[in-house]
Motif scaffolding. Sequence first.
Motif, PDB file in Angstrom:
ATOM      1  N   UNK A  37       0.792  -1.224   0.000  1.00  0.00           N
ATOM      2  CA  UNK A  37       0.000   0.000   0.000  1.00  0.00           C
ATOM      3  C   UNK A  37       0.825   1.276   0.000  1.00  0.00           C
ATOM      4  N   UNK A  38       2.044   1.207  -0.501  1.00  0.00           N
ATOM      5  CA  UNK A  38       2.935   2.370  -0.566  1.00  0.00           C
ATOM      6  C   UNK A  38       3.303   2.664  -2.013  1.00  0.00           C
ATOM      7  N   UNK A  39       3.828   3.873  -2.244  1.00  0.00           N
ATOM      8  CA  UNK A  39       4.417   4.229  -3.523  1.00  0.00           C
ATOM      9  C   UNK A  39       5.462   5.304  -3.306  1.00  0.00           C
ATOM     10  N   UNK A  40       6.381   5.416  -4.252  1.00  0.00           N
ATOM     11  CA  UNK A  40       7.381   6.482  -4.178  1.00  0.00           C
ATOM     12  C   UNK A  40       6.691   7.814  -4.412  1.00  0.00           C
ATOM     13  N   UNK A  41       7.129   8.826  -3.704  1.00  0.00           N
ATOM     14  CA  UNK A  41       6.569  10.160  -3.872  1.00  0.00           C
ATOM     15  C   UNK A  41       7.641  11.187  -3.545  1.00  0.00           C
ATOM     16  N   UNK A  42       7.567  12.359  -4.169  1.00  0.00           N
ATOM     17  CA  UNK A  42       8.539  13.401  -3.840  1.00  0.00           C
ATOM     18  C   UNK A  42       8.294  13.931  -2.427  1.00  0.00           C
ATOM     19  N   UNK A  43       9.379  14.130  -1.715  1.00  0.00           N
ATOM     20  CA  UNK A  43       9.321  14.662  -0.360  1.00  0.00           C
ATOM     21  C   UNK A  43      10.335  15.803  -0.286  1.00  0.00           C
ATOM     22  N   UNK A  44       9.896  16.914   0.262  1.00  0.00           N
ATOM     23  CA  UNK A  44      10.811  18.058   0.397  1.00  0.00           C
ATOM     24  C   UNK A  44      11.992  17.658   1.269  1.00  0.00           C
ATOM     25  N   UNK A  45      13.158  18.116   0.916  1.00  0.00           N
ATOM     26  CA  UNK A  45      14.376  17.803   1.645  1.00  0.00           C
ATOM     27  C   UNK A  45      14.266  18.209   3.110  1.00  0.00           C
ATOM     28  N   UNK A  46      13.638  19.353   3.396  1.00  0.00           N
ATOM     29  CA  UNK A  46      13.497  19.793   4.778  1.00  0.00           C
ATOM     30  C   UNK A  46      12.741  18.765   5.605  1.00  0.00           C
ATOM     31  N   UNK A  47      11.717  18.119   5.011  1.00  0.00           N
ATOM     32  CA  UNK A  47      10.939  17.125   5.734  1.00  0.00           C
ATOM     33  C   UNK A  47      11.802  15.924   6.109  1.00  0.00           C
ATOM     34  N   UNK A  48      12.666  15.511   5.218  1.00  0.00           N
ATOM     35  CA  UNK A  48      13.556  14.388   5.506  1.00  0.00           C
ATOM     36  C   UNK A  48      14.520  14.737   6.629  1.00  0.00           C
TER      37      UNK A  48
END
Length: 72
Positions: free
Chosen positions: A57-68
Amino acid sequence: MKSLLSATLKTLRKEHGLTQEDLAMKCGVGINFVRQLEQGKPTLRMDKVNQVLSLFGYELAPVRTEELNEKS
């Protein structure tokens, strides 16, 4: 080098009681692909990664660098 993706996938696989071979068969990918994914290989096809992640139930998605950085 292990990544968040590889660690997450390995954890999900184990939580579902699957071997790497089981996961590969259920997702229609090769065992070597699953091994490389869990080992954190930096160059893998995104469509195949999503093929594996979709089982959980997952997929790759863009995540802002700040969030990481905030989660580290």
